[in-house]
Design a protein around this motif. Structure first.
Motif, PDB file in Angstrom:
ATOM      1  N   VAL A 142       0.834  -1.203   0.000  1.00  0.00           N
ATOM      2  CA  VAL A 142       0.000   0.000   0.000  1.00  0.00           C
ATOM      3  C   VAL A 142       0.869   1.253   0.000  1.00  0.00           C
ATOM      4  O   VAL A 142       0.639   2.191  -0.778  1.00  0.00           O
ATOM      5  N   MET A 143       1.882   1.274   0.865  1.00  0.00           N
ATOM      6  CA  MET A 143       2.768   2.435   0.942  1.00  0.00           C
ATOM      7  C   MET A 143       3.524   2.634  -0.371  1.00  0.00           C
ATOM      8  O   MET A 143       3.700   3.763  -0.841  1.00  0.00           O
ATOM      9  N   ARG A 144       3.954   1.533  -0.955  1.00  0.00           N
ATOM     10  CA  ARG A 144       4.676   1.625  -2.223  1.00  0.00           C
ATOM     11  C   ARG A 144       3.766   2.188  -3.314  1.00  0.00           C
ATOM     12  O   ARG A 144       4.183   3.033  -4.115  1.00  0.00           O
ATOM     13  N   ALA A 145       2.517   1.730  -3.332  1.00  0.00           N
ATOM     14  CA  ALA A 145       1.568   2.206  -4.336  1.00  0.00           C
ATOM     15  C   ALA A 145       1.308   3.703  -4.179  1.00  0.00           C
ATOM     16  O   ALA A 145       1.223   4.438  -5.171  1.00  0.00           O
ATOM     17  N   ILE A 146       1.191   4.167  -2.936  1.00  0.00           N
ATOM     18  CA  ILE A 146       0.966   5.596  -2.694  1.00  0.00           C
ATOM     19  C   ILE A 146       2.154   6.411  -3.196  1.00  0.00           C
ATOM     20  O   ILE A 146       1.993   7.470  -3.806  1.00  0.00           O
ATOM     21  N   HIS A 147       3.358   5.912  -2.953  1.00  0.00           N
ATOM     22  CA  HIS A 147       4.563   6.610  -3.410  1.00  0.00           C
ATOM     23  C   HIS A 147       4.621   6.685  -4.938  1.00  0.00           C
ATOM     24  O   HIS A 147       5.099   7.669  -5.504  1.00  0.00           O
ATOM     25  N   LEU A 148       4.131   5.642  -5.597  1.00  0.00           N
ATOM     26  CA  LEU A 148       4.257   5.558  -7.052  1.00  0.00           C
ATOM     27  C   LEU A 148       3.137   6.263  -7.803  1.00  0.00           C
ATOM     28  O   LEU A 148       3.288   6.598  -8.976  1.00  0.00           O
ATOM     29  N   LYS A 149       2.009   6.481  -7.140  1.00  0.00           N
ATOM     30  CA  LYS A 149       0.786   6.890  -7.833  1.00  0.00           C
ATOM     31  C   LYS A 149       0.957   8.141  -8.688  1.00  0.00           C
ATOM     32  O   LYS A 149       0.415   8.230  -9.784  1.00  0.00           O
ATOM     33  N   SER A 150       1.685   9.123  -8.219  1.00  0.00           N
ATOM     34  CA  SER A 150       1.809  10.402  -8.937  1.00  0.00           C
ATOM     35  C   SER A 150       2.944  10.393  -9.958  1.00  0.00           C
ATOM     36  O   SER A 150       3.507  11.444 -10.272  1.00  0.00           O
ATOM     37  N   PHE A 151       3.246   9.225 -10.504  1.00  0.00           N
ATOM     38  CA  PHE A 151       4.348   9.144 -11.469  1.00  0.00           C
ATOM     39  C   PHE A 151       4.101  10.035 -12.677  1.00  0.00           C
ATOM     40  O   PHE A 151       5.049  10.549 -13.286  1.00  0.00           O
ATOM     41  N   ASP A 152       2.829  10.247 -13.039  1.00  0.00           N
ATOM     42  CA  ASP A 152       2.541  11.064 -14.220  1.00  0.00           C
ATOM     43  C   ASP A 152       2.934  12.523 -14.003  1.00  0.00           C
ATOM     44  O   ASP A 152       3.410  13.188 -14.933  1.00  0.00           O
ATOM     45  N   TYR A 153       2.762  13.030 -12.777  1.00  0.00           N
ATOM     46  CA  TYR A 153       3.186  14.403 -12.489  1.00  0.00           C
ATOM     47  C   TYR A 153       4.706  14.534 -12.631  1.00  0.00           C
ATOM     48  O   TYR A 153       5.208  15.541 -13.140  1.00  0.00           O
ATOM     49  N   ARG A 154       5.411  13.517 -12.182  1.00  0.00           N
ATOM     50  CA  ARG A 154       6.874  13.564 -12.290  1.00  0.00           C
ATOM     51  C   ARG A 154       7.316  13.480 -13.751  1.00  0.00           C
ATOM     52  O   ARG A 154       8.279  14.134 -14.153  1.00  0.00           O
ATOM     53  N   VAL A 155       6.593  12.688 -14.534  1.00  0.00           N
ATOM     54  CA  VAL A 155       6.891  12.615 -15.966  1.00  0.00           C
ATOM     55  C   VAL A 155       6.683  13.982 -16.619  1.00  0.00           C
ATOM     56  O   VAL A 155       7.519  14.455 -17.397  1.00  0.00           O
ATOM     57  N   LEU A 156       5.564  14.633 -16.299  1.00  0.00           N
ATOM     58  CA  LEU A 156       5.276  15.944 -16.885  1.00  0.00           C
ATOM     59  C   LEU A 156       6.334  16.968 -16.488  1.00  0.00           C
ATOM     60  O   LEU A 156       6.753  17.795 -17.310  1.00  0.00           O
ATOM     61  N   ASN A 157       6.767  16.927 -15.228  1.00  0.00           N
ATOM     62  CA  ASN A 157       7.806  17.851 -14.781  1.00  0.00           C
ATOM     63  C   ASN A 157       9.114  17.623 -15.527  1.00  0.00           C
ATOM     64  O   ASN A 157       9.764  18.570 -15.988  1.00  0.00           O
ATOM     65  N   LEU A 158       9.501  16.367 -15.647  1.00  0.00           N
ATOM     66  CA  LEU A 158      10.749  16.045 -16.344  1.00  0.00           C
ATOM     67  C   LEU A 158      10.667  16.414 -17.824  1.00  0.00           C
ATOM     68  O   LEU A 158      11.646  16.889 -18.415  1.00  0.00           O
ATOM     69  N   LEU A 159       9.499  16.213 -18.418  1.00  0.00           N
ATOM     70  CA  LEU A 159       9.316  16.597 -19.818  1.00  0.00           C
ATOM     71  C   LEU A 159       9.418  18.111 -19.991  1.00  0.00           C
ATOM     72  O   LEU A 159       9.987  18.599 -20.970  1.00  0.00           O
ATOM     73  N   LEU A 160       8.864  18.840 -19.035  1.00  0.00           N
ATOM     74  CA  LEU A 160       8.914  20.299 -19.123  1.00  0.00           C
ATOM     75  C   LEU A 160      10.351  20.797 -19.033  1.00  0.00           C
ATOM     76  O   LEU A 160      10.734  21.754 -19.717  1.00  0.00           O
ATOM     77  N   TYR A 161      11.155  20.152 -18.203  1.00  0.00           N
ATOM     78  CA  TYR A 161      12.581  20.493 -18.160  1.00  0.00           C
ATOM     79  C   TYR A 161      13.226  20.254 -19.524  1.00  0.00           C
ATOM     80  O   TYR A 161      14.006  21.079 -20.016  1.00  0.00           O
ATOM     81  N   GLN A 162      12.901  19.122 -20.141  1.00  0.00           N
ATOM     82  CA  GLN A 162      13.466  18.796 -21.449  1.00  0.00           C
ATOM     83  C   GLN A 162      13.002  19.777 -22.520  1.00  0.00           C
ATOM     84  O   GLN A 162      13.798  20.244 -23.343  1.00  0.00           O
ATOM     85  N   LEU A 163      11.717  20.083 -22.506  1.00  0.00           N
ATOM     86  CA  LEU A 163      11.162  20.991 -23.507  1.00  0.00           C
ATOM     87  C   LEU A 163      11.775  22.385 -23.407  1.00  0.00           C
ATOM     88  O   LEU A 163      11.948  23.073 -24.422  1.00  0.00           O
ATOM     89  N   ARG A 164      12.103  22.797 -22.194  1.00  0.00           N
ATOM     90  CA  ARG A 164      12.666  24.128 -21.986  1.00  0.00           C
ATOM     91  C   ARG A 164      14.192  24.122 -22.049  1.00  0.00           C
ATOM     92  O   ARG A 164      14.830  25.161 -21.888  1.00  0.00           O
ATOM     93  N   GLY A 165      14.765  22.928 -22.257  1.00  0.00           N
ATOM     94  CA  GLY A 165      16.214  22.832 -22.392  1.00  0.00           C
ATOM     95  C   GLY A 165      16.964  23.159 -21.123  1.00  0.00           C
ATOM     96  O   GLY A 165      18.085  23.689 -21.175  1.00  0.00           O
ATOM     97  N   GLU A 166      16.370  22.851 -19.981  1.00  0.00           N
ATOM     98  CA  GLU A 166      16.997  23.163 -18.702  1.00  0.00           C
ATOM     99  C   GLU A 166      17.366  21.891 -17.946  1.00  0.00           C
ATOM    100  O   GLU A 166      16.743  20.837 -18.115  1.00  0.00           O
ATOM    101  N   LYS A 167      18.356  22.005 -17.090  1.00  0.00           N
ATOM    102  CA  LYS A 167      18.789  20.895 -16.262  1.00  0.00           C
ATOM    103  C   LYS A 167      17.766  20.652 -15.158  1.00  0.00           C
ATOM    104  O   LYS A 167      17.207  21.588 -14.592  1.00  0.00           O
ATOM    105  N   VAL A 168      17.537  19.385 -14.855  1.00  0.00           N
ATOM    106  CA  VAL A 168      16.567  19.029 -13.817  1.00  0.00           C
ATOM    107  C   VAL A 168      17.057  19.507 -12.456  1.00  0.00           C
ATOM    108  O   VAL A 168      18.213  19.279 -12.078  1.00  0.00           O
ATOM    109  N   ASN A 169      16.173  20.179 -11.725  1.00  0.00           N
ATOM    110  CA  ASN A 169      16.469  20.634 -10.369  1.00  0.00           C
ATOM    111  C   ASN A 169      16.099  19.510  -9.403  1.00  0.00           C
ATOM    112  O   ASN A 169      14.921  19.267  -9.138  1.00  0.00           O
ATOM    113  N   ASP A 170      17.087  18.822  -8.873  1.00  0.00           N
ATOM    114  CA  ASP A 170      16.832  17.668  -8.009  1.00  0.00           C
ATOM    115  C   ASP A 170      16.130  18.055  -6.713  1.00  0.00           C
ATOM    116  O   ASP A 170      15.315  17.284  -6.181  1.00  0.00           O
ATOM    117  N   VAL A 171      16.444  19.236  -6.192  1.00  0.00           N
ATOM    118  CA  VAL A 171      15.779  19.701  -4.964  1.00  0.00           C
ATOM    119  C   VAL A 171      14.291  19.899  -5.233  1.00  0.00           C
ATOM    120  O   VAL A 171      13.434  19.521  -4.424  1.00  0.00           O
TER     121      VAL A 171
END
Length: 298
Positions: A246-275
């Motif tokens: 259950v805990m693992r599923a909760i951690h994974l559920k918002s994977f689409d938001y993380r994908v969108l964020n990473l894509l936006l970094y790529q689209l804007r040609g910027e380095k991913v901010n790990d913080v």
């Protein structure tokens, strides 16, 4: 996890019904589920109606309901299933070269809208983008919408598998006389369990946007859907559910938001901010926990 919540509610109602001897020993799981959903509907707040008023309305109108009325209502209101079948037939009848393309349907795009709006309102500021400037949105919207819609389309197929498990329906067989939509759904289910994001990944790769980190988030998405099917199956079969799952599923559920964020970094040609990504990951987890607490406790 929405499907899991619905199943959990239905199972709790079935347990309550059993404790009050409202179910017979010969009652099928489908009968139990139908009655549970009916009782859940009856206890929902509806204006100033109390339980006595609701039962009176049912007794008054139930004799007037015919099979033909229910069939007409089903055609009118089961739009999601109808749209899925229409889109399935279109894709299945398309040229074979299209099978590996990341096609998305209108229903998936409509479902993705709320997530995209939330993403723009809540996340653009982390990319120093102004939500009040249309150009900031529309410049990147096509690819973000395309990606989120594809994810929602796969999520719908995962829900279909969950429903098949719930209703104890076996895997779809490949028969010559099977309807086109069912053949396509069966093929899509196979894809969902094996390599669901391959067509989308190929598109992102073609546009030079795919990174190992984005690829990893999609793998997390596959793991989340697998866990969702596992948890729903365990709930319906009344077998042990591990807190770790259950805990693992909760951690994974918002994977689409993380994908969108990473894509936006790529689209804007910027380095991913790990913080930034770490902060959002914690924030997303807290939001998921808050939603679950509101659902189960509130």
């Amino acid at each position: 996890m929405e499907e899991l919540k619905k199943l959990e509610e239905a199972q709790r109602m079935i347990t309550l019904m059993e404790s009050h001897a409202l179910l017979s020993s010969s009652s099928s799981s489908s009968n139990n589920r139908f009655l549970a959903n009916l009782f859940l509907l009856l206890i929902q707040q509806c204006g100033d109606l109390d339980f006595k008023d609701k039962l009176s309305l049912i007794n008054q109108h139930l004799p007037k309901i015919s099979d033909s009325f229910l069939e007409e209502a089903s055609l009118l209101f089961n739009r999601k299933e109808a749209v899925l079948q229409t889109e399935s037939k279109f894709i299945a009848n398309s040229n074979g070269d299209m099978e590996d393309m990341a096609l998305v349907g209108l229903d998936a795009m409509q479902r993705a809208n709320s997530t995209l709006e939330d993403f723009c309102r809540s996340y653009f500021m982390f990319h120093e983008m102004d939500i009040n400037k249309p150009r900031s949105i529309f410049k990147y919207l096509p690819l973000l919408s395309y990606t989120e819609s594809y994810i929602y389309q796969m999520d719908s197929l995962n829900e279909k598998i969950v429903n098949m498990q719930t209703n104890r329906v076996g895997a779809i067989e490949r028969k010559p006389h099977m309807e086109v939509s069912e053949r396509w759904i069966g093929k899509s289910i196979d894809m969902l369990k094996n390599d669901p994001f391959r067509p989308l990944l190929d598109q992102l790769q073609h546009h030079g946007l795919l990174t190992e980190r984005i690829n990893e988030e999609f793998r997390f998405g596959e793991e989340y859907w697998d866990l969702e099917r596992k948890l729903c199956s365990a709930l319906m079969n009344q077998t042990e559910i591990l807190v770790e799952d259950v805990m693992r599923a909760i951690h994974l559920k918002s994977f689409d938001y993380r994908v969108l964020n990473l894509l936006l970094y790529q689209l804007r040609g910027e380095k991913v901010n790990d913080v930034h990504m770490e902060f959002l990951s914690i924030s997303e987890f807290l939001v998921e926990v808050s939603d679950d607490l509101f659902f189960y406790v509130g």
